[in-house]
Design a protein around this motif. Sequence first.
Motif, PDB file in Angstrom:
ATOM      1  N   THR A   1       0.837  -1.207   0.000  1.00 26.36           N
ATOM      2  CA  THR A   1       0.000   0.000   0.000  1.00 26.36           C
ATOM      3  C   THR A   1       0.870   1.254   0.000  1.00 26.36           C
ATOM      4  O   THR A   1       0.521   2.258  -0.614  1.00 26.36           O
ATOM      5  N   GLY A   2       2.027   1.168   0.680  1.00 31.28           N
ATOM      6  CA  GLY A   2       2.931   2.315   0.774  1.00 31.28           C
ATOM      7  C   GLY A   2       3.853   2.499  -0.412  1.00 31.28           C
ATOM      8  O   GLY A   2       4.691   3.399  -0.416  1.00 31.28           O
ATOM      9  N   GLY A   3       3.756   1.627  -1.434  1.00 30.98           N
ATOM     10  CA  GLY A   3       4.526   1.835  -2.645  1.00 30.98           C
ATOM     11  C   GLY A   3       5.632   0.836  -2.922  1.00 30.98           C
ATOM     12  O   GLY A   3       6.400   1.001  -3.875  1.00 30.98           O
ATOM     13  N   TRP A   4       5.756  -0.207  -2.127  1.00 28.29           N
ATOM     14  CA  TRP A   4       6.779  -1.219  -2.368  1.00 28.29           C
ATOM     15  C   TRP A   4       6.440  -1.998  -3.625  1.00 28.29           C
ATOM     16  O   TRP A   4       5.337  -2.490  -3.788  1.00 28.29           O
ATOM     17  N   THR A   5       7.384  -2.105  -4.539  1.00 28.45           N
ATOM     18  CA  THR A   5       7.219  -2.908  -5.752  1.00 28.45           C
ATOM     19  C   THR A   5       8.243  -4.038  -5.693  1.00 28.45           C
ATOM     20  O   THR A   5       9.403  -3.853  -6.083  1.00 28.45           O
ATOM     21  N   PRO A   6       7.837  -5.206  -5.214  1.00 26.28           N
ATOM     22  CA  PRO A   6       8.784  -6.276  -4.916  1.00 26.28           C
ATOM     23  C   PRO A   6       9.479  -6.900  -6.120  1.00 26.28           C
ATOM     24  O   PRO A   6      10.539  -7.497  -5.960  1.00 26.28           O
ATOM     25  N   VAL A   7       8.927  -6.783  -7.322  1.00 23.75           N
ATOM     26  CA  VAL A   7       9.545  -7.432  -8.482  1.00 23.75           C
ATOM     27  C   VAL A   7      10.448  -6.499  -9.272  1.00 23.75           C
ATOM     28  O   VAL A   7      11.146  -6.950 -10.182  1.00 23.75           O
ATOM     29  N   SER A   8      10.476  -5.218  -8.952  1.00 16.21           N
ATOM     30  CA  SER A   8      11.377  -4.304  -9.664  1.00 16.21           C
ATOM     31  C   SER A   8      12.638  -4.091  -8.831  1.00 16.21           C
ATOM     32  O   SER A   8      12.602  -4.108  -7.606  1.00 16.21           O
ATOM     33  N   MET A   9      13.754  -3.915  -9.495  1.00 15.49           N
ATOM     34  CA  MET A   9      15.035  -3.721  -8.816  1.00 15.49           C
ATOM     35  C   MET A   9      15.078  -2.331  -8.189  1.00 15.49           C
ATOM     36  O   MET A   9      14.481  -1.390  -8.695  1.00 15.49           O
ATOM     37  N   GLY A  10      15.785  -2.240  -7.092  1.00 12.41           N
ATOM     38  CA  GLY A  10      15.929  -0.956  -6.430  1.00 12.41           C
ATOM     39  C   GLY A  10      16.521  -1.112  -5.042  1.00 12.41           C
ATOM     40  O   GLY A  10      16.831  -2.214  -4.591  1.00 12.41           O
ATOM     41  N   SER A  11      16.673  -0.002  -4.373  1.00 11.31           N
ATOM     42  CA  SER A  11      17.186   0.008  -3.010  1.00 11.31           C
ATOM     43  C   SER A  11      16.180  -0.657  -2.075  1.00 11.31           C
ATOM     44  O   SER A  11      14.983  -0.672  -2.359  1.00 11.31           O
ATOM     45  N   PRO A  12      16.652  -1.182  -0.933  1.00 11.13           N
ATOM     46  CA  PRO A  12      15.722  -1.776   0.025  1.00 11.13           C
ATOM     47  C   PRO A  12      14.634  -0.792   0.432  1.00 11.13           C
ATOM     48  O   PRO A  12      14.886   0.409   0.588  1.00 11.13           O
ATOM     49  N   PHE A  13      13.431  -1.313   0.592  1.00 15.60           N
ATOM     50  CA  PHE A  13      12.277  -0.499   0.965  1.00 15.60           C
ATOM     51  C   PHE A  13      12.082  -0.635   2.472  1.00 15.60           C
ATOM     52  O   PHE A  13      11.747  -1.707   2.958  1.00 15.60           O
ATOM     53  N   PRO A  14      12.293   0.448   3.245  1.00 15.95           N
ATOM     54  CA  PRO A  14      12.137   0.355   4.699  1.00 15.95           C
ATOM     55  C   PRO A  14      10.680   0.511   5.127  1.00 15.95           C
ATOM     56  O   PRO A  14       9.951   1.347   4.599  1.00 15.95           O
TER      57      PRO A  14
END
Length: 109
Positions: free
Chosen positions: A85-98
């Motif tokens: 809900t807060g914007g985490w996109t688990p399948v796209s590469m990127g920095s860790p989502f806190p």
Amino acid sequence: MALVKKGSRLINVDGTAYRWRLRGRPTYDQGLVRTPLAYAVEHAATPGTTLVVTTHQPHPSNWFGAQAAPILPSHVADSIRAALTGGWTPVSMGSPFPLDRSAGFVPSR
């Protein structure tokens, strides 16, 4: 970067499989109960951005014997839903989502 599979657990949230893992030994600050327990979550099939959830309790293996409750799969599922809900996109590469859920944590002196 993908999570280490050894010691990780699978969880199915709303039809999607995720893998989550607690660190077995506490970090130095977690051992001293200065910082709370954190765990990592990733998409099981196509790992991308890792979700890092900071809880409101000490690490169970802290060095002062501070009471710690187990992390239940229901807590992990709730955190995954909140992160999505807060914007985490688990399948796209990127920095860790806190995801900070540490409200109420009382560090030791």
